[in-house]
Design a protein around this motif. Structure first.
Motif, PDB file in Angstrom:
ATOM      1  N   ALA A  87      33.079  78.450 -28.010  1.00  0.00           N
ATOM      2  CA  ALA A  87      33.468  79.791 -27.574  1.00  0.00           C
ATOM      3  C   ALA A  87      33.845  80.633 -28.782  1.00  0.00           C
ATOM      4  CB  ALA A  87      34.620  79.710 -26.595  1.00  0.00           C
ATOM      5  N   GLY A  88      33.401  81.883 -28.784  1.00  0.00           N
ATOM      6  CA  GLY A  88      33.623  82.765 -29.916  1.00  0.00           C
ATOM      7  C   GLY A  88      32.410  82.869 -30.819  1.00  0.00           C
ATOM      8  N   GLU A  89      31.473  81.913 -30.696  1.00  0.00           N
ATOM      9  CA  GLU A  89      30.241  81.974 -31.477  1.00  0.00           C
ATOM     10  C   GLU A  89      29.169  82.750 -30.719  1.00  0.00           C
ATOM     11  OE1 GLU A  89      30.551  77.819 -34.025  1.00  0.00           O
ATOM     12  OE2 GLU A  89      29.248  77.893 -32.259  1.00  0.00           O
ATOM     13  N   GLU A  90      28.174  83.223 -31.448  1.00  0.00           N
ATOM     14  CA  GLU A  90      27.086  83.997 -30.857  1.00  0.00           C
ATOM     15  C   GLU A  90      26.058  83.075 -30.205  1.00  0.00           C
ATOM     16  OE1 GLU A  90      25.156  87.733 -32.797  1.00  0.00           O
ATOM     17  OE2 GLU A  90      23.843  86.045 -33.304  1.00  0.00           O
ATOM     18  N   ILE A  91      25.483  83.530 -29.095  1.00  0.00           N
ATOM     19  CA  ILE A  91      24.362  82.827 -28.484  1.00  0.00           C
ATOM     20  C   ILE A  91      23.164  83.768 -28.431  1.00  0.00           C
ATOM     21  CG2 ILE A  91      25.810  81.300 -27.101  1.00  0.00           C
ATOM     22  CD1 ILE A  91      25.169  83.037 -24.665  1.00  0.00           C
ATOM     23  N   GLY A  92      21.969  83.193 -28.274  1.00  0.00           N
ATOM     24  CA  GLY A  92      20.781  84.030 -28.231  1.00  0.00           C
ATOM     25  C   GLY A  92      19.594  83.315 -27.618  1.00  0.00           C
ATOM     26  N   TYR A  93      18.629  84.107 -27.194  1.00  0.00           N
ATOM     27  CA  TYR A  93      17.371  83.600 -26.646  1.00  0.00           C
ATOM     28  C   TYR A  93      16.208  84.318 -27.333  1.00  0.00           C
ATOM     29  CZ  TYR A  93      19.837  81.756 -22.471  1.00  0.00           C
ATOM     30  OH  TYR A  93      20.651  81.079 -21.609  1.00  0.00           O
ATOM     31  N   THR A  94      15.087  83.612 -27.470  1.00  0.00           N
ATOM     32  CA  THR A  94      13.816  84.218 -27.836  1.00  0.00           C
ATOM     33  C   THR A  94      12.841  84.007 -26.689  1.00  0.00           C
ATOM     34  OG1 THR A  94      14.134  83.863 -30.215  1.00  0.00           O
ATOM     35  CG2 THR A  94      11.887  84.224 -29.456  1.00  0.00           C
ATOM     36  N   VAL A  95      12.258  85.107 -26.207  1.00  0.00           N
ATOM     37  CA  VAL A  95      11.293  85.050 -25.113  1.00  0.00           C
ATOM     38  C   VAL A  95       9.928  85.444 -25.662  1.00  0.00           C
ATOM     39  CG1 VAL A  95      10.770  85.733 -22.755  1.00  0.00           C
ATOM     40  CG2 VAL A  95      13.141  85.793 -23.565  1.00  0.00           C
ATOM     41  N   THR A  96       8.924  84.589 -25.430  1.00  0.00           N
ATOM     42  CA  THR A  96       7.571  84.836 -25.919  1.00  0.00           C
ATOM     43  C   THR A  96       6.595  84.851 -24.746  1.00  0.00           C
ATOM     44  OG1 THR A  96       8.065  83.719 -28.010  1.00  0.00           O
ATOM     45  CG2 THR A  96       5.744  84.061 -27.477  1.00  0.00           C
ATOM     46  N   VAL A  97       5.795  85.910 -24.659  1.00  0.00           N
ATOM     47  CA  VAL A  97       4.737  86.018 -23.645  1.00  0.00           C
ATOM     48  C   VAL A  97       3.403  85.952 -24.367  1.00  0.00           C
ATOM     49  CG1 VAL A  97       3.699  87.442 -21.841  1.00  0.00           C
ATOM     50  CG2 VAL A  97       6.192  87.419 -22.139  1.00  0.00           C
ATOM     51  N   SER A  98       2.516  85.053 -23.931  1.00  0.00           N
ATOM     52  CA  SER A  98       1.216  84.892 -24.569  1.00  0.00           C
ATOM     53  C   SER A  98       0.103  84.964 -23.535  1.00  0.00           C
ATOM     54  CB  SER A  98       1.143  83.549 -25.317  1.00  0.00           C
ATOM     55  OG  SER A  98       1.372  82.462 -24.431  1.00  0.00           O
ATOM     56  N   ASN A  99      -1.090  85.311 -24.002  1.00  0.00           N
ATOM     57  CA  ASN A  99      -2.275  85.356 -23.144  1.00  0.00           C
ATOM     58  C   ASN A  99      -3.188  84.209 -23.536  1.00  0.00           C
ATOM     59  OD1 ASN A  99      -4.480  85.930 -21.580  1.00  0.00           O
ATOM     60  ND2 ASN A  99      -4.999  87.852 -22.591  1.00  0.00           N
ATOM     61  N   ASP A 100      -3.220  83.178 -22.698  1.00  0.00           N
ATOM     62  CA  ASP A 100      -4.033  81.992 -22.963  1.00  0.00           C
ATOM     63  C   ASP A 100      -5.377  82.037 -22.245  1.00  0.00           C
ATOM     64  OD1 ASP A 100      -1.896  81.072 -24.423  1.00  0.00           O
ATOM     65  OD2 ASP A 100      -1.047  79.912 -22.764  1.00  0.00           O
ATOM     66  N   GLY A 101      -5.704  83.171 -21.616  1.00  0.00           N
ATOM     67  CA  GLY A 101      -6.945  83.278 -20.854  1.00  0.00           C
ATOM     68  C   GLY A 101      -8.096  83.813 -21.688  1.00  0.00           C
ATOM     69  N   ASP A 102      -9.210  84.153 -21.002  1.00  0.00           N
ATOM     70  CA  ASP A 102     -10.409  84.660 -21.665  1.00  0.00           C
ATOM     71  C   ASP A 102     -10.510  86.178 -21.620  1.00  0.00           C
ATOM     72  OD1 ASP A 102     -11.348  82.079 -22.218  1.00  0.00           O
ATOM     73  OD2 ASP A 102     -12.199  81.896 -20.212  1.00  0.00           O
ATOM     74  N   GLY A 103      -9.698  86.814 -20.777  1.00  0.00           N
ATOM     75  CA  GLY A 103      -9.759  88.265 -20.645  1.00  0.00           C
ATOM     76  C   GLY A 103      -8.479  88.914 -21.125  1.00  0.00           C
ATOM     77  N   THR A 104      -8.575  90.208 -21.407  1.00  0.00           N
ATOM     78  CA  THR A 104      -7.408  90.965 -21.860  1.00  0.00           C
ATOM     79  C   THR A 104      -6.420  91.143 -20.712  1.00  0.00           C
ATOM     80  OG1 THR A 104      -8.692  92.147 -23.524  1.00  0.00           O
ATOM     81  CG2 THR A 104      -6.625  93.156 -22.806  1.00  0.00           C
ATOM     82  N   ALA A 105      -5.167  90.830 -20.953  1.00  0.00           N
ATOM     83  CA  ALA A 105      -4.106  91.072 -19.973  1.00  0.00           C
ATOM     84  C   ALA A 105      -3.614  92.503 -20.163  1.00  0.00           C
ATOM     85  CB  ALA A 105      -2.969  90.080 -20.151  1.00  0.00           C
ATOM     86  N   GLU A 106      -3.703  93.295 -19.108  1.00  0.00           N
ATOM     87  CA  GLU A 106      -3.392  94.720 -19.200  1.00  0.00           C
ATOM     88  C   GLU A 106      -2.004  95.025 -18.645  1.00  0.00           C
ATOM     89  OE1 GLU A 106      -6.517  96.634 -17.096  1.00  0.00           O
ATOM     90  OE2 GLU A 106      -8.107  95.958 -18.460  1.00  0.00           O
ATOM     91  N   ASP A 107      -1.360  96.007 -19.264  1.00  0.00           N
ATOM     92  CA  ASP A 107      -0.039  96.477 -18.809  1.00  0.00           C
ATOM     93  C   ASP A 107       0.939  95.316 -18.657  1.00  0.00           C
ATOM     94  OD1 ASP A 107      -1.162  99.049 -18.650  1.00  0.00           O
ATOM     95  OD2 ASP A 107      -1.842  98.680 -16.605  1.00  0.00           O
ATOM     96  N   VAL A 108       1.002  94.477 -19.675  1.00  0.00           N
ATOM     97  CA  VAL A 108       1.875  93.302 -19.637  1.00  0.00           C
ATOM     98  C   VAL A 108       3.336  93.740 -19.685  1.00  0.00           C
ATOM     99  CG1 VAL A 108       2.528  91.175 -20.818  1.00  0.00           C
ATOM    100  CG2 VAL A 108       0.115  91.879 -20.736  1.00  0.00           C
ATOM    101  N   GLU A 109       4.137  93.203 -18.772  1.00  0.00           N
ATOM    102  CA  GLU A 109       5.552  93.573 -18.712  1.00  0.00           C
ATOM    103  C   GLU A 109       6.420  92.332 -18.557  1.00  0.00           C
ATOM    104  OE1 GLU A 109       8.203  97.033 -16.682  1.00  0.00           O
ATOM    105  OE2 GLU A 109       6.924  95.886 -15.315  1.00  0.00           O
ATOM    106  N   LEU A 110       7.443  92.271 -19.381  1.00  0.00           N
ATOM    107  CA  LEU A 110       8.457  91.222 -19.309  1.00  0.00           C
ATOM    108  C   LEU A 110       9.709  91.801 -18.683  1.00  0.00           C
ATOM    109  CD1 LEU A 110       9.941  88.517 -20.239  1.00  0.00           C
ATOM    110  CD2 LEU A 110      10.481  89.783 -22.325  1.00  0.00           C
TER     111      LEU A 110
END
Length: 300
Positions: A87-110
């Motif tokens: 307690a008193g120390e900082e915490i954090g997250y890293t969130v990564t979104v990737s496209n593993d498909g064959d087509g372009t993912a459009e209007d990607v939103e997290l």
């Protein structure tokens, strides 16, 4: 075929052609073939081309279309900076979104409804991949309309917050991502032309709630550890005489990160039953963080 290749009545000939495809081929591949022939008996004779009824000089196949489907495939990973902190120390997250498909993912939103445990105050520490992120009313949002991910691309965001003793315990969180050209979104657009399709889409929405093509990260837990600790300071007279009654003063302080319960002071020097709590801070039975209780005892 060509010069020297003849077909007698009732005969036919065919050819089978193939080609590999890549994500660059996505869409409709269209093709049309044609055939010509003549009936001259000798090379010196006139070249007579058989024409079709509509006056064309050759015959053509229908235009044949092959659809090369390329679908985006989103993946989302959420990682904690550290799985356990004090307690008193900082915490954090890293969130990564990737496209593993064959087509372009459009209007990607997290989107990420951030934990609202006591003592937390989230902020964006950094981003990668070219998207814009913001935190509004406790919800992290990145990307959205106009932000696309090509096959193999990804984008990430790093968020952090301080902690306090009030945060003690497990901080849990999960994020999700979606693209406007996910399979269900395309089906719903096709159904907009028909009332029945719209009704079915509405029923699916009512039954399933959020778009089932949203991808969700695992629930990631960070343990905020709070350590109990207590401090006792004892004071008494510097000089006493034989037969005097000695009075001792004790200050008991909670110097840890957790409230303390059932606190009991003992000292073998004190006469039995003489230990008395003379000041108990805020008056409740809990020795809160940084609270001080004062005791006295006597010895004859």
């Amino acid at each position: 075929g060509g010069e020297g290749f003849d077909l007698d009545p009732g005969d036919d000939a065919s050819v089978h052609i193939t080609s590999p495809t890549t994500p660059d081929t996505c869409g409709n591949v269209k093709n049309q073939a044609e055939a010509q022939w003549d009936t001259s008996d000798t090379p010196q004779g006139p070249q007579l081309t058989l024409t079709t009824d509509d006056g064309r000089d050759d015959i053509e196949s229908e235009v044949v279309k092959i659809e090369v489907e390329c679908e985006p495939e989103l993946d989302i990973v959420k990682e904690a900076d550290d799985g356990s902190v004090d307690a008193g120390e900082e915490i954090g997250y890293t969130v990564t979104v990737s496209n593993d498909g064959d087509g372009t993912a459009e209007d990607v939103e997290l989107t990420d409804d951030l934990p609202d445990d006591e003592g937390l105050d989230w902020e964006i520490a950094g981003t990668n991949g070219g998207w814009d992120c913001e935190i509004d009313a406790g919800t992290l949002t990145c990307g959205g309309e106009g932000f696309d991910l090509d096959p193999g691309d990804d984008a990430s965001v790093h968020i952090t917050t301080p902690t306090t003793p009030d945060t003690c315990g497990n901080v849990k969180n999960q994020a999700e991502a979606d693209a406007s050209n996910a399979e269900d979104d395309e089906e719903n657009e096709e159904n907009e032309d028909g009332q029945q399709g719209e009704q079915e889409a509405d029923e699916r929405s009512d039954d399933e709630g959020d778009n089932e093509d949203d991808v969700e990260s695992e629930v990631v837990k960070i343990e905020v550890e709070c350590t109990p600790a207590i401090q006792v300071v004892k004071d008494g007279p510097d000089v006493v005489h034989r037969g005097d009654t000695i009075t001792y003063l004790f200050e008991v302080t909670n110097v840890g990160q957790l409230d303390l319960y059932d606190v009991e002071l003992t000292d073998p020097i004190c006469d039995e039953g003489s230990i008395e709590l003379v000041e108990d801070g805020n008056g409740d039975p809990v020795l809160a963080i940084d609270e001080v209780w004062r005791y006295t005892c006597t010895r004859l």
